[in-house]
Design an enzyme around this catalytic site. Structure first.
Site, PDB file in Angstrom:
ATOM      1  N   GLU A  94       0.832  -1.193   0.000  1.00 41.13           N
ATOM      2  CA  GLU A  94       0.000   0.000   0.000  1.00 41.13           C
ATOM      3  C   GLU A  94       0.873   1.253   0.000  1.00 41.13           C
ATOM      4  OE1 GLU A  94      -3.298   2.010   3.058  1.00 41.13           O
ATOM      5  OE2 GLU A  94      -2.091   0.284   3.671  1.00 41.13           O
ATOM      6  N   ASP A 198      13.101  -1.807  14.487  1.00 42.66           N
ATOM      7  CA  ASP A 198      14.003  -0.809  13.895  1.00 42.66           C
ATOM      8  C   ASP A 198      13.336   0.565  13.974  1.00 42.66           C
ATOM      9  OD1 ASP A 198      16.200   0.261  12.641  1.00 42.66           O
ATOM     10  OD2 ASP A 198      15.723  -0.501  10.645  1.00 42.66           O
TER      11      ASP A 198
END
Length: 294
Positions: A94, A198
């Site tokens: 997306e 992360d």
């Protein structure tokens, strides 16, 4: 050059809607991958590209995005398909336009939602598959003992990579001492929480409605403090974020020290990815942690 018609056909198969794209628009994809925006005027998709040998990296990223999305907390780009086209691996997902201004509660909402995401748990630390942190392999074999997991799959792994890259001497000698003793700092009984893995400032944005969005994960189940620590590594997310997180789920005493332990993993990874400019910082963090252990 990837075969864009081939990739478009795979996106169409994944979405169940015909898709005939215009020429791709190149966008920032970070220092590891290339990225394009692929659209037809009505719908747009974000496509990451790398060498065909990196397909497993994209497959793991797609699985991580799906795991984060399943918590129904922070918004993430919905992964659509992965594959190899004309010799290049790709991940299509997306497209979420970022750059929106967070609403009055935007940073606080991000903190609360992250705390809720971290309540997703598992029987052991690690994950169902290995993935990458940047382009560095990140081993995730499940382990019930967090100290063992952090020693073997995180700090020990990065130190071994550093030694293989020629970083020996003090960082290895002092790092070995840290591996033996850091368990004394883990006295807060962490449970396995689903982590982004992360979560620095470059991987948090806001959509057009001001809602927080996270992306580029390195997912695993670990101590939730490891995610929070990384948010502070390169500038921080702002006081509203941290106050809201702590209100939703307070932290145990000792986090200020453990934060350095968890961020050492990322600094060692930067040493392995980007070179010796991070060596002194890694050695300094090791020395501070050894001083805490005594």
């Amino acid at each position: 050059m990837p075969d864009w018609q081939d990739i478009a056909a795979r996106i169409a198969a994944a979405t169940g809607e015909p898709f005939a794209p215009r020429p791709p628009q190149h966008v920032g994809g970070g220092c590891i991958n290339r990225a394009v925006r692929l659209g037809n005027g009505r719908r747009d998709y974000f496509v990451k590209l790398n060498d065909a040998s990196q397909l497993a990296m994209f497959e793991a990223e797609a699985a991580g995005l799906a795991a984060l999305a399943a918590t129904a907390t922070l918004r993430v780009p919905r992964p659509l398909c992965t594959g190899v086209s004309a010799g290049e691996a790709f991940l299509a997902m997306e497209y979420i336009p970022l750059g929106g201004r967070p609403g009055a509660d935007g940073k606080a909402a991000a903190g609360r939602l992250l705390a809720t995401l971290h309540r997703a748990s598992a029987p052991a630390f690690g994950w169902e598959r290995d993935n990458t942190i940047g382009s560095t392999p990140q081993p995730n074999a499940p382990e019930p003992d967090w100290v063992v997991f952090w020693r073997e799959r995180r700090l020990g792994h990065q130190l071994r990579l550093a030694a293989a890259s020629g970083y020996r001497g003090r960082v290895q000698e002092r790092g070995a001492r840290l591996l033996e003793g850091f368990g004394a700092l883990i006295d807060h009984a962490p449970r396995p929480s689903l982590l982004h893995g992360d979560l620095w400032g470059g991987n948090l944005g806001f959509d057009a409605a001001g809602r927080p969005v996270i992306f580029d994960p390195a997912v695993y189940y670990g101590d939730r403090e490891a995610d929070l620590a990384m948010t502070e590594l390169f500038g921080g997310f702002g006081s509203d974020f941290y106050a809201a997180y702590r209100e939703a789920w307070p932290l145990a005493p000792g986090y200020a020290v453990r934060k350095t332990l968890y961020n050492l993993y990322h600094i060692l990874n930067h040493l392995n990815l980007f070179g010796g400019g991070y060596l002194a910082q890694a050695e300094g963090m090791i020395e501070r942690l050894l001083a805490e252990i005594g």
